[in-house]
Design a protein around this motif. Sequence first.
Motif, PDB file in Angstrom:
ATOM      1  N   GLU A  22     -11.737  17.734   7.645  1.00  0.00           N
ATOM      2  CA  GLU A  22     -10.769  16.897   6.925  1.00  0.00           C
ATOM      3  C   GLU A  22     -10.655  17.490   5.519  1.00  0.00           C
ATOM      4  N   LEU A  23      -9.428  17.871   5.170  1.00  0.00           N
ATOM      5  CA  LEU A  23      -9.210  18.590   3.913  1.00  0.00           C
ATOM      6  C   LEU A  23      -8.697  17.662   2.827  1.00  0.00           C
ATOM      7  N   GLN A  24      -9.219  17.880   1.645  1.00  0.00           N
ATOM      8  CA  GLN A  24      -8.640  17.185   0.492  1.00  0.00           C
ATOM      9  C   GLN A  24      -7.806  18.224  -0.248  1.00  0.00           C
ATOM     10  N   ILE A  70     -13.351  20.624   1.436  1.00  0.00           N
ATOM     11  CA  ILE A  70     -13.715  20.015   2.721  1.00  0.00           C
ATOM     12  C   ILE A  70     -14.392  18.675   2.426  1.00  0.00           C
ATOM     13  N   ALA A  71     -13.715  17.607   2.820  1.00  0.00           N
ATOM     14  CA  ALA A  71     -14.240  16.273   2.513  1.00  0.00           C
ATOM     15  C   ALA A  71     -15.193  15.790   3.609  1.00  0.00           C
ATOM     16  N   GLY A  72     -15.043  16.323   4.812  1.00  0.00           N
ATOM     17  CA  GLY A  72     -15.891  15.899   5.920  1.00  0.00           C
ATOM     18  C   GLY A  72     -15.324  16.465   7.207  1.00  0.00           C
ATOM     19  N   PHE A  73     -15.819  15.948   8.322  1.00  0.00           N
ATOM     20  CA  PHE A  73     -15.306  16.385   9.625  1.00  0.00           C
ATOM     21  C   PHE A  73     -14.879  15.183  10.436  1.00  0.00           C
ATOM     22  N   VAL A 125      -7.054  10.572  -0.165  1.00  0.00           N
ATOM     23  CA  VAL A 125      -6.569  10.962   1.162  1.00  0.00           C
ATOM     24  C   VAL A 125      -7.103  12.329   1.594  1.00  0.00           C
ATOM     25  N   THR A 126      -7.403  12.436   2.887  1.00  0.00           N
ATOM     26  CA  THR A 126      -7.775  13.730   3.453  1.00  0.00           C
ATOM     27  C   THR A 126      -6.857  13.996   4.646  1.00  0.00           C
ATOM     28  N   TYR A 127      -6.807  15.262   5.053  1.00  0.00           N
ATOM     29  CA  TYR A 127      -5.941  15.649   6.169  1.00  0.00           C
ATOM     30  C   TYR A 127      -6.784  16.327   7.245  1.00  0.00           C
ATOM     31  N   ALA A 128      -6.754  15.746   8.450  1.00  0.00           N
ATOM     32  CA  ALA A 128      -7.522  16.328   9.560  1.00  0.00           C
ATOM     33  C   ALA A 128      -6.689  17.435  10.194  1.00  0.00           C
ATOM     34  N   PRO A 181       0.813  -1.220   0.000  1.00  0.00           N
ATOM     35  CA  PRO A 181       0.000   0.000   0.000  1.00  0.00           C
ATOM     36  C   PRO A 181       0.846   1.270   0.000  1.00  0.00           C
ATOM     37  N   LEU A 182       0.329   2.298  -0.674  1.00  0.00           N
ATOM     38  CA  LEU A 182       0.982   3.611  -0.659  1.00  0.00           C
ATOM     39  C   LEU A 182       0.211   4.486   0.318  1.00  0.00           C
ATOM     40  N   LEU A 183       0.906   5.046   1.291  1.00  0.00           N
ATOM     41  CA  LEU A 183       0.239   5.876   2.307  1.00  0.00           C
ATOM     42  C   LEU A 183       0.745   7.311   2.176  1.00  0.00           C
ATOM     43  N   SER A 184      -0.193   8.228   1.990  1.00  0.00           N
ATOM     44  CA  SER A 184       0.260   9.612   1.836  1.00  0.00           C
ATOM     45  C   SER A 184       0.571  10.242   3.186  1.00  0.00           C
ATOM     46  N   ALA A 185       1.703  10.955   3.241  1.00  0.00           N
ATOM     47  CA  ALA A 185       2.101  11.627   4.487  1.00  0.00           C
ATOM     48  C   ALA A 185       1.317  12.934   4.660  1.00  0.00           C
ATOM     49  N   ASP A 186       1.621  13.649   5.731  1.00  0.00           N
ATOM     50  CA  ASP A 186       0.793  14.766   6.176  1.00  0.00           C
ATOM     51  C   ASP A 186       0.849  15.990   5.259  1.00  0.00           C
ATOM     52  N   TYR A 187       0.044  16.991   5.615  1.00  0.00           N
ATOM     53  CA  TYR A 187      -0.042  18.197   4.797  1.00  0.00           C
ATOM     54  C   TYR A 187       0.482  19.395   5.581  1.00  0.00           C
ATOM     55  N   GLY A 188       1.481  20.017   5.008  1.00  0.00           N
ATOM     56  CA  GLY A 188       2.030  21.208   5.649  1.00  0.00           C
ATOM     57  C   GLY A 188       2.936  21.930   4.690  1.00  0.00           C
ATOM     58  N   ALA A 189       3.574  22.953   5.179  1.00  0.00           N
ATOM     59  CA  ALA A 189       4.471  23.738   4.335  1.00  0.00           C
ATOM     60  C   ALA A 189       5.547  24.315   5.233  1.00  0.00           C
ATOM     61  N   SER A 190       6.540  24.952   4.625  1.00  0.00           N
ATOM     62  CA  SER A 190       7.559  25.615   5.440  1.00  0.00           C
ATOM     63  C   SER A 190       6.891  26.662   6.335  1.00  0.00           C
ATOM     64  N   GLU A 191       5.726  27.125   5.940  1.00  0.00           N
ATOM     65  CA  GLU A 191       4.985  28.108   6.739  1.00  0.00           C
ATOM     66  C   GLU A 191       4.382  27.485   7.991  1.00  0.00           C
ATOM     67  N   GLY A 192       4.243  26.169   8.005  1.00  0.00           N
ATOM     68  CA  GLY A 192       3.649  25.507   9.171  1.00  0.00           C
ATOM     69  C   GLY A 192       2.832  24.306   8.739  1.00  0.00           C
ATOM     70  N   TRP A 193       2.581  23.415   9.704  1.00  0.00           N
ATOM     71  CA  TRP A 193       1.786  22.229   9.400  1.00  0.00           C
ATOM     72  C   TRP A 193       0.309  22.550   9.413  1.00  0.00           C
TER      73      TRP A 193
END
Length: 583
Positions: A422-424, A413-416, A343-346, A317-329
């Motif tokens: 939870e962001l797509q 917004i994919a859901g809560f 994938v979505t990011y809470a 399986p391929l698992l996507s890592a978290d969502y962030g930037a140099s500006e912050g997670w």
Amino acid sequence: MTICSSEEIIDEFELLTRDARRVQQDTLRKILELNGDAEYLNRFNLGRRTDSKSFKSCIPLCVHSDIESYIQRIADGDDSPVLTGKPITSLSLSSGTTQGKPKFLPFNDELLESTFQIFRTSYAFRNREYPIVNGKALQFVYGSKQVFTQGGILAATATTNLYRSQRFKEAMKDVMTQCCSPDEVIFGPDFHQSLYCHLLCGLINSDEVQFVFSPFAHSLVHAFHSLEEVWEDLCADIRDGVLSKRVTAPSIRQAVSKILRPNPELASSIYIKCQSLSNWYGVIPTLWPNVKYIYGIMTGSMEPYLKKLRHYAGHLPLLSADYGASEGWVGSNINPTLPPEEVTYAVLPNIAYFEFIPLEKPKWEETEICSSVHYIESEPVGLTEVEVGKIYEVVITNFAGLYRYRLGDIVKIAGFHNATPELQFICRRSLVLSVNIDKNTEKDLQLAVEAAEKLLAAEKLEVVDFTSLVDRSSEPGHYVIFWELSSDDGASEDVLSGCASCMDLAFADAGYVGSRKTQTIGALELRVLRKGAFAQVMNHYLSLGGAVSQFKTPRFVSQSNSKVLQILSRNVTRSYFSTAYGL
Ligand code: AMP
């Protein structure tokens, strides 16, 4: 208190997200209390107020150019409270590949802490589905150089700041799996030598490796592509216990030589396995039989690499890592079993204060996915006020001196999860291609490339990487798409010219279609590049101080980016014009 077990981390996450609204207000209050003396906040007469209403009415939304002069003063050594109450002592260098040039951003201990929290959270959820027990990780991580600015401030990429930090090592030791390679490999002076040694250390530990990681999918694909080329040398090194002469950096040589012992049995088993592979399909589980998953950011501009990564990963399986930037997670992937495309990011409500600018498509642009200027913006809303199914631009206020900073990313917004969204990830906001009234983003470009790539399947070819530009050297201007293919020969003229026409038709926004019909935009041109062209582009960005781990191929090259244009131009082997709208 240090939270150690996965269940404790998840419990903490559940508590925070249940109360997301209050946690956000507290987070903003803390940020503003800590930074009440900051010149930037006082310039807008916030006083010492810490409530969201006053904050939003006094402080304007901003982009990097609005605060660049403040960051420059910090870099030059001004230690007065410029953006933060406590002076900033290090800066992050963003990859810059999404916006053309690297940017400096403030970095401090609070950002470091939020990184721990994001990593621990996703690790806890991941570990529940795919438990890692006393294993190692094959990690393709590369530090960039740390430099001191004129004012004595430490500047490096966010990844480097992280991996260099002793705090990171201590805080994460319970939840981070041990990397196969010694630190000298991560921080080696030459990326090619580091990559070679990451592979070597991974092979030496092949039975112990339980997952494979790199911050972005691009570097995973790059690593296994390199393996295809150097596998025989790697086998020879393991057989003889002597490190290849290609590794010249003394720091890397010394560290890797210490762990390399002659092991003819392992070398011959790797050799046989590599020879048995068909076109390197499933190389990861073949050589690393105990790997449970592949981990790295796989959404957004990383999606084009998924096909190749799946090829190397076989059944894993391929698992996507978290969502962030140099500006912050921003958010953690707490549903690790979802394929990267879903994938979505809470959002973690205590790592920063978040706002979301609602973006709406005008009725006449129903088909458009992501063209920035076609969105109508309204007033930003709070984290818990977003609506499912709607699209927003992310705005961040962090602990390191960014206030109401537009991140430039579009999310849906994919859901809560409890009360937190939870962001797509949809795409970067910045426009890439525009000749006149047409507007197309990197997502539009990606879709066009994917559509045309299907025509290559019959020829057993793939697009390895791509970028684009607007050519105005002749009238009318036209789109140019650059492709590097998996092989320099093979594709017939007919197929490639069909690909050019297919991409021309795939840009479906009304502005483009209308302009093509009236010939106010010329025929789309596909320029095929020699193999290795994008490696040269990456090397160029690395020479500017970027790190491979954060590298993202620029999907658009502006005319002012003369160095990259030169690299592309000298590698063009063939060019094809679309015939889609007539000649
Ligand atoms: P950098 O400039 O290197 O800090 O890169 C930050 C940018 O990378 C973000 O603003 C996003 O556009 C992109 N990015 C980071 N994480 C993700 C993710 N999980 N999915 C898609 N894009 C991402």
